[in-house]
Design a protein around this motif. Structure first.
Motif, PDB file in Angstrom:
ATOM      1  N   SER A 296       0.817  -1.219   0.000  1.00 46.40           N
ATOM      2  CA  SER A 296       0.000   0.000   0.000  1.00 46.40           C
ATOM      3  C   SER A 296       0.850   1.268   0.000  1.00 46.40           C
ATOM      4  N   LEU A 297       2.148   1.126   0.344  1.00 42.01           N
ATOM      5  CA  LEU A 297       3.038   2.294   0.376  1.00 42.01           C
ATOM      6  C   LEU A 297       3.855   2.456  -0.907  1.00 42.01           C
ATOM      7  N   ARG A 298       3.623   1.613  -1.911  1.00 35.87           N
ATOM      8  CA  ARG A 298       4.445   1.649  -3.123  1.00 35.87           C
ATOM      9  C   ARG A 298       4.345   2.999  -3.825  1.00 35.87           C
ATOM     10  N   ASP A 299       3.101   3.489  -4.049  1.00 35.55           N
ATOM     11  CA  ASP A 299       2.952   4.753  -4.769  1.00 35.55           C
ATOM     12  C   ASP A 299       3.584   5.902  -3.996  1.00 35.55           C
ATOM     13  N   ARG A 300       3.392   5.915  -2.688  1.00 37.24           N
ATOM     14  CA  ARG A 300       3.977   6.977  -1.865  1.00 37.24           C
ATOM     15  C   ARG A 300       5.509   6.902  -1.902  1.00 37.24           C
ATOM     16  N   LEU A 301       6.039   5.682  -1.888  1.00 37.55           N
ATOM     17  CA  LEU A 301       7.490   5.512  -1.984  1.00 37.55           C
ATOM     18  C   LEU A 301       8.009   6.104  -3.291  1.00 37.55           C
ATOM     19  N   ILE A 302       7.339   5.808  -4.406  1.00 35.03           N
ATOM     20  CA  ILE A 302       7.797   6.284  -5.719  1.00 35.03           C
ATOM     21  C   ILE A 302       7.723   7.803  -5.798  1.00 35.03           C
ATOM     22  N   THR A 303       6.560   8.379  -5.425  1.00 31.82           N
ATOM     23  CA  THR A 303       6.397   9.829  -5.566  1.00 31.82           C
ATOM     24  C   THR A 303       7.342  10.596  -4.648  1.00 31.82           C
ATOM     25  N   THR A 304       7.590  10.061  -3.468  1.00 36.64           N
ATOM     26  CA  THR A 304       8.510  10.732  -2.537  1.00 36.64           C
ATOM     27  C   THR A 304       9.936  10.727  -3.088  1.00 36.64           C
ATOM     28  N   VAL A 305      10.357   9.578  -3.571  1.00 37.73           N
ATOM     29  CA  VAL A 305      11.731   9.473  -4.102  1.00 37.73           C
ATOM     30  C   VAL A 305      11.907  10.375  -5.314  1.00 37.73           C
ATOM     31  N   VAL A 306      10.938  10.365  -6.230  1.00 38.03           N
ATOM     32  CA  VAL A 306      11.047  11.200  -7.441  1.00 38.03           C
ATOM     33  C   VAL A 306      11.080  12.675  -7.066  1.00 38.03           C
ATOM     34  N   ALA A 307      10.264  13.064  -6.106  1.00 33.44           N
ATOM     35  CA  ALA A 307      10.216  14.476  -5.702  1.00 33.44           C
ATOM     36  C   ALA A 307      11.563  14.944  -5.188  1.00 33.44           C
ATOM     37  N   VAL A 308      12.230  14.136  -4.382  1.00 33.41           N
ATOM     38  CA  VAL A 308      13.511  14.537  -3.787  1.00 33.41           C
ATOM     39  C   VAL A 308      14.652  14.414  -4.787  1.00 33.41           C
ATOM     40  N   GLU A 309      14.746  13.273  -5.457  1.00 31.29           N
ATOM     41  CA  GLU A 309      15.898  13.025  -6.321  1.00 31.29           C
ATOM     42  C   GLU A 309      15.907  13.907  -7.553  1.00 31.29           C
ATOM     43  N   SER A 310      14.742  14.408  -7.973  1.00 37.02           N
ATOM     44  CA  SER A 310      14.723  15.292  -9.139  1.00 37.02           C
ATOM     45  C   SER A 310      15.409  16.620  -8.845  1.00 37.02           C
ATOM     46  N   PHE A 311      15.596  16.957  -7.574  1.00 36.03           N
ATOM     47  CA  PHE A 311      16.299  18.188  -7.195  1.00 36.03           C
ATOM     48  C   PHE A 311      17.688  17.903  -6.616  1.00 36.03           C
ATOM     49  N   SER A 312      18.051  16.621  -6.556  1.00 36.15           N
ATOM     50  CA  SER A 312      19.324  16.260  -5.937  1.00 36.15           C
ATOM     51  C   SER A 312      20.447  16.231  -6.966  1.00 36.15           C
ATOM     52  N   ASP A 313      21.668  16.550  -6.504  1.00 36.49           N
ATOM     53  CA  ASP A 313      22.835  16.453  -7.382  1.00 36.49           C
ATOM     54  C   ASP A 313      23.648  15.197  -7.086  1.00 36.49           C
ATOM     55  N   HIS A 314      23.061  14.257  -6.350  1.00 38.94           N
ATOM     56  CA  HIS A 314      23.745  12.996  -6.051  1.00 38.94           C
ATOM     57  C   HIS A 314      23.988  12.236  -7.364  1.00 38.94           C
ATOM     58  N   PRO A 315      25.114  11.531  -7.496  1.00 34.66           N
ATOM     59  CA  PRO A 315      25.413  10.821  -8.743  1.00 34.66           C
ATOM     60  C   PRO A 315      24.337   9.834  -9.190  1.00 34.66           C
ATOM     61  N   LEU A 316      23.602   9.259  -8.233  1.00 35.19           N
ATOM     62  CA  LEU A 316      22.570   8.289  -8.600  1.00 35.19           C
ATOM     63  C   LEU A 316      21.204   8.929  -8.835  1.00 35.19           C
ATOM     64  N   ALA A 317      21.098  10.229  -8.554  1.00 36.00           N
ATOM     65  CA  ALA A 317      19.786  10.877  -8.606  1.00 36.00           C
ATOM     66  C   ALA A 317      19.177  10.827 -10.002  1.00 36.00           C
ATOM     67  N   ALA A 318      19.979  11.100 -11.029  1.00 37.24           N
ATOM     68  CA  ALA A 318      19.450  11.118 -12.392  1.00 37.24           C
ATOM     69  C   ALA A 318      18.915   9.749 -12.789  1.00 37.24           C
ATOM     70  N   ALA A 319      19.640   8.679 -12.425  1.00 38.81           N
ATOM     71  CA  ALA A 319      19.189   7.334 -12.763  1.00 38.81           C
ATOM     72  C   ALA A 319      17.884   7.001 -12.057  1.00 38.81           C
ATOM     73  N   ILE A 320      17.774   7.390 -10.788  1.00 40.76           N
ATOM     74  CA  ILE A 320      16.560   7.092 -10.025  1.00 40.76           C
ATOM     75  C   ILE A 320      15.366   7.840 -10.605  1.00 40.76           C
ATOM     76  N   THR A 321      15.558   9.105 -10.897  1.00 34.29           N
ATOM     77  CA  THR A 321      14.459   9.899 -11.463  1.00 34.29           C
ATOM     78  C   THR A 321      14.037   9.342 -12.809  1.00 34.29           C
ATOM     79  N   ARG A 322      15.022   8.987 -13.644  1.00 40.86           N
ATOM     80  CA  ARG A 322      14.722   8.454 -14.981  1.00 40.86           C
ATOM     81  C   ARG A 322      13.889   7.185 -14.902  1.00 40.86           C
ATOM     82  N   ASP A 323      14.257   6.261 -13.997  1.00 39.46           N
ATOM     83  CA  ASP A 323      13.605   4.959 -13.959  1.00 39.46           C
ATOM     84  C   ASP A 323      12.277   4.965 -13.212  1.00 39.46           C
ATOM     85  N   LEU A 324      12.111   5.882 -12.250  1.00 43.04           N
ATOM     86  CA  LEU A 324      10.895   5.854 -11.434  1.00 43.04           C
ATOM     87  C   LEU A 324       9.845   6.875 -11.841  1.00 43.04           C
TER      88      LEU A 324
END
Length: 676
Positions: free
Chosen positions: A375-403
């Motif tokens: 039941s938390l899958r959608d919330r997990l995805i939207t939360t991660v995309v919201a944060v990583e789309s503004f992050s400069d972490h090396p993995l952020a672009a890959a996470i945003t692209r895939d999720l």
């Protein structure tokens, strides 16, 4: 037969000084003309009632026409202090004339010159397959100057010029696409069977400076064929430095790296030719001392032995096969730097692979999304995309692209106060709630009660699979765990299977990543061993251990893995198209980053080794049979036919490599599931 194609010889005199009015066909015309005069001499002597001077004149003309190019070549080699096959043939023809066997000497020179002309014609087929590449590049280019477009010679192109490429036309320069979309047929350079889609690079200046990301979707090569769309291309290399020009030059110079077999043949000929001359003198001397036959007959027999023992087929056996194989490899987008690397590759029993960018894509992907409960899958995805789309972490672009594409429509959240915590992860606010995404160290420091058992178990399981993990917590609630990994190429596993079928029994991965990641890749692809956490010097040490068990090839990117590649029996660079460093570093270069070409290269090298063995066997057996036969009375005519026929047989056998196929490997294995 002369050994113009052999590595020990300089260009024949006709090549070095021009062919005269008839051009490159001069030797063939002379050989055919000598055949006409020889036939005329035989007819006039034995079938017609003609004056004696007529057949004598026709045989003399045969000597002149059949021996002209051979004399020029022999003079060049004698000046260098060497006695080679040309000299032996001339000596035999002169000896036949000296004892009045003008007809026999004529047929020798006629067949010898015809055989050499046909040999050079056959050998030129392999050379033409490379030379034809040079005809692919247009001689002019359309260059954009402000609002105008003007046509200039390609030699006038400079780095930074913008070239306009019209639909269905060939590209005139290496460069990056800055405007337009099209599909380009790159088979002439990379061997890629399918057209490659091209699109503009994001930042022209960064791409030219080397700071921007330039992929195969942006890079184009001179000599390739544009599709239906117009392109603007910024030049990145001058005409003489283009990838196609470098490939042509390196293949033409491929004989600078002789194979071990050719080096042995070269050494063998140094003593063999003088030994033949000594043997012929012995045959003549024995007849004279024994007094069992007239001098003329002993001399004639010596000349026949001279023809039989000449190592024509032996001299051409290896270089003809190497030239054909190098040409065939280049057609398939595999650049082999001569006979040495080609023969060495055919003998390897072990292959070491770099991991990143070789067996894997070199780009991280989200491989696992494990919510605490479904039941938390959608919330997990939207939360991660919201944060990583503004992050400069090396993995952020890959996470945003895939999720991002998995996020439910209409549930976008906005992150604020995004803060990267070095070595830990990232924190932010999402709709006023505190969000943390990071590794176990971050949450051990943040949560005095420790990480929940189910989260810890998930992390441990993903770690065992070689994943990099990130725990996600939103407003104090643990949502789940992400697993990220640089995934194997889709073609990697089939390639490993094909290499095993070819007899490569020891394949390992050498990686700077941790051992768990290396193990995961090796297990997934069916490799024999994985060695992780290696520095460059550690890779060199591992190559040394593999070399102790037999020949080893190292497959890498040609730059970072250069020390290991240099120490391996054969260094193989991937993605060498457009990379001068990779072309210079490797012994064998795969012009694209398609590892599916590797089995083709190994299979071709092994086929080349088999052809060389066949050629050497034929050459040695012919000599071994002919010499005793001539001592027992075989006349010069049949000896010449058999001798020259063996040389043409060897060349024809080598040219089969130009049509080499092994299953579908000549086209590589199709790219599938490649990260966007």
């Amino acid at each position: 037969m002369t050994t113009a194609a052999a590595n020990t010889r300089p260009p024949r005199a006709d090549s070095a000084h021009g062919h005269g009015l008839l051009g490159p066909r001069a030797e063939m015309v002379a050989a055919i003309a000598s055949g006409v005069t020889y036939t005329g001499g035989m007819v006039s002597k034995y079938l017609l009632d003609t004056p004696g001077w007529l057949p004598a004149s026709l045989f003399a003309a045969t000597y002149l026409l059949g021996g002209f190019f051979t004399v020029r070549s022999a003079i060049d080699t004698v000046r260098r202090g060497r006695f080679e096959v040309d000299f032996l043939m001339l000596a035999a023809a002169a000896g036949a004339a000296a004892v009045g066997k003008w007809a026999e000497g004529s047929v020798l020179l006629f067949l010898f010159s015809l055989g050499h002309a046909l040999e050079e014609y056959a050998m030129s087929r392999a050379q033409r397959s490379i030379a034809a590449l040079g005809e692919l590049t247009p001689r002019t280019a359309l260059v954009r100057r402000g609002s105008d477009v003007e046509e200039i010679d390609i030699d006038e192109l400079r780095i930074g010029d913008t070239v306009v490429v019209l639909p269905n036309s060939r590209l005139s320069a290496d460069g990056v696409v800055v405007a337009g979309v099209s599909a380009v047929d790159e088979s002439s350079v990379t061997g890629e069977s399918m057209p490659v889609d091209k699109q503009p690079v994001a930042d022209r200046q960064q791409a030219l400076s080397g700071r921007g990301a330039v992929t195969e979707a942006h890079r184009v090569f001179a000599g390739t064929l544009n599709g239906s769309g117009a392109l603007d291309v910024v030049v990145t290399a001058r005409a003489e430095d283009s990838t196609l020009a470098r490939v042509i030059a390196m293949v033409r110079d491929a004989d600078t790296q002789k194979s071990p077999t050719q080096r042995f043949i070269d050494r063998f000929q140094l003593w063999y030719v003088p030994a033949v001359i000594a043997g012929v003198l012995a045959v003549i001397g024995v007849g004279m001392v024994a007094g069992s036959e007239p001098f003329a007959e002993s001399f004639y027999r010596g000349m026949v032995v001279l023809v039989a023992a000449s190592p024509c087929a032996l001299a051409i056996a290896t270089p003809s096969a190497v030239l054909a194989a190098v040409a065939r490899a280049a057609q398939a987008g595999v650049l082999a730097k001569g006979g040495g690397p080609l023969e060495s590759l055919g003998r390897v029993t072990s292959i070491a692979f770099d991991k990143t960018g070789t067996l894997t894509w070199g780009q991280p992907r989200v491989t696992d999304l494990v919510p605490v409960r479904e039941s938390l899958r959608d919330r997990l995805i939207t939360t991660v995309v919201a944060v990583e789309s503004f992050s400069d972490h090396p993995l952020a672009a890959a996470i945003t692209r895939d999720l991002a594409q998995q996020a439910p429509a209409g549930t976008e959240n906005t992150a604020t106060q995004v803060n990267s915590v070095t070595g830990r992860g990232v924190t932010a606010l999402v709709d006023g709630r505190a969000v943390e995404i990071g590794n176990t160290t971050m949450f051990t420091e943040l949560d005095s009660d420790g990480i929940p058992d189910d989260i810890a178990a998930t992390v441990e399981h993903l770690h065992s699979l070689g994943r990099t993990t990130m725990i996600v917590r939103d407003g104090g609630v643990y949502l789940g765990v992400l697993g990220v990994m640089d995934t194997p190429r889709a073609e990697a596993a089939p390639v490993i299977a094909q290499l095993r079928a070819l007899g490569i029994h020891d394949m390992v991965v050498l990686s700077g990543d941790n051992q768990r990641v290396a193990d995961a890749v090796a297990d997934g692809l069916g490799l024999d061993a994985a060695h992780g956490g290696l520095l460059p010097q550690d890779k060199v040490a591992m190559i040394g251990q593999l070399n102790a068990r037999g020949g080893t090839a190292m497959v890498g990117d040609g730059v970072n893995d250069a020390p290991a590649m240099v120490n391996a029996s054969v260094g193989i660079a991937m993605g060498a198209g457009g990379s001068a460093v990779a072309l210079e570093t490797a012994d064998v270069a795969l012009m694209t980053d398609d590892i599916g070409r590797l089995p083709f290269a190994v299979a071709l090298s092994r086929a080349t080794a088999a052809i060389i063995r066949q050629n050497l066997t034929v050459a040695l057996l012919i000599v071994a049979a002919l010499v005793p036969a001539t001592l027992l009375g075989l006349p010069i005519g049949p000896a010449v036919f058999i001798h020259e026929g063996s040389t043409l047989l060897v060349v024809g056998n080598a040219l089969r490599l130009l049509r080499f196929r092994r299953g579908q490997e000549h086209a590589g294995i199709a790219h599938e599931n490649r990260p966007a």
